[in-house]
Scaffold this active site. Sequence first.
Site, PDB file in Angstrom:
ATOM      1  N   GLN A 199       0.826  -1.214   0.000  1.00  0.00           N
ATOM      2  CA  GLN A 199       0.000   0.000   0.000  1.00  0.00           C
ATOM      3  C   GLN A 199       0.860   1.264   0.000  1.00  0.00           C
ATOM      4  OE1 GLN A 199      -3.127   0.494  -0.580  1.00  0.00           O
ATOM      5  NE2 GLN A 199      -3.584  -1.685  -0.800  1.00  0.00           N
ATOM      6  N   SER A 200       2.003   1.193  -0.658  1.00  0.00           N
ATOM      7  CA  SER A 200       2.917   2.332  -0.715  1.00  0.00           C
ATOM      8  C   SER A 200       2.336   3.489  -1.529  1.00  0.00           C
ATOM      9  CB  SER A 200       4.237   1.871  -1.336  1.00  0.00           C
ATOM     10  OG  SER A 200       5.025   2.995  -1.717  1.00  0.00           O
ATOM     11  N   ASN A 201       2.271   4.650  -0.894  1.00  0.00           N
ATOM     12  CA  ASN A 201       1.852   5.859  -1.616  1.00  0.00           C
ATOM     13  C   ASN A 201       2.955   6.310  -2.569  1.00  0.00           C
ATOM     14  OD1 ASN A 201      -0.617   6.317  -0.020  1.00  0.00           O
ATOM     15  ND2 ASN A 201       0.830   6.619   1.657  1.00  0.00           N
TER      16      ASN A 201
END
Length: 335
Positions: free
Chosen positions: A75-77
């Site tokens: 879930q890396s921005n």
Amino acid sequence: MDLSRFPRESLAHLPTPLEPLERLSAALGGPEIWIKRDDCTGLSTGGNKARKLEFLMGEARAQAADLVVTMGGVQSNHARQTAAAAAKLGMGCHLVLENSIGDTTDLYLKNGNLLLDFLHGASWECHPTGGDLHSAFEGAVRKISETGIAVYAIPSGGSNETGALGYASAAAELVGQCDARGLKVDHVVHATGSAGTQAGLVSGLKAIGRPVPVLGISVKAARQEQKKGVLSLAQRMIARISANSSIDADVIEVDDGYVGDGYGLPTPAAIEAIDLFARLEGILLDPVYTGKAAAGLIGLIRRGRFKRGQRIVFLHTGGVPALFAYRDRFDVVSR
Ligand SMILES: *Cc1c(COP(=O)(O)O)cnc(C)c1O
């Protein structure tokens, strides 16, 4: 501070707004809280990585790269905004991802940021928790390079001497906005993870001779470790952007009291902060970074560390897509 010699691509909507949070300030009864809306940088729903990517992608282009590779959590921005930047510039993007919290639901593995990575046309590989992601990243860079593609490698969070230039620049933008409105700021508060945001801000503020205190609320590392990472990058940054200037260890302020059980694991205080910002200000926070940073801000106000008469700027660093991957942390009921 002259950053014009560094290659840069225009990717973010700048300047981002600086706004008062009147209802939140009144509800907490402490300092006057303002918010710097770096969730509004535009690129693929916004966030702090857009500022770093302006310089990283500038360098990638200057080196005639065809494809960028970066790494991070599922879930890396940062991965999502890198995928969007590559799409905009007509470059390929490969993501080396890790399931940092071991959540195997479709919600976590296919929604939120990952859905957006997919829409931006990125390819990715997903590794289980606890492996050596850095070796996997280096392996991916090597393998793609061997096929003759010109690869530009971007570290986790875009946090190196190039990415952090985005926050040195943001420091000048923020001070300019405060000066234009006659605002004296006592403290800046934000989430700190891979350290580039805080290192960039601190070195930028120092370079322009306006050393406003900056407090990083850690989302992962223990205080000493986080301070070490921020200080090391800030020292390399100041050497790059300002002659005859240095950063002392004691200006790097980190609070690790709001991490909870670990990176990517929301805390009750973060959920409360998300709730307060959403209901009192119409502003969305995220469960991994800004929710914990806001929990820190709120906690420090309740404990009297920040108080009436002071003015705090909360830097909103983005992260909103992760909300959708963490839907099951909220009891959604009709009211
Ligand atoms: C990456 C990120 C941060 C942390 O910034 P660093 O430069 O990695 O310390 C904070 N908030 C959000 C939403 C992020 O994606």
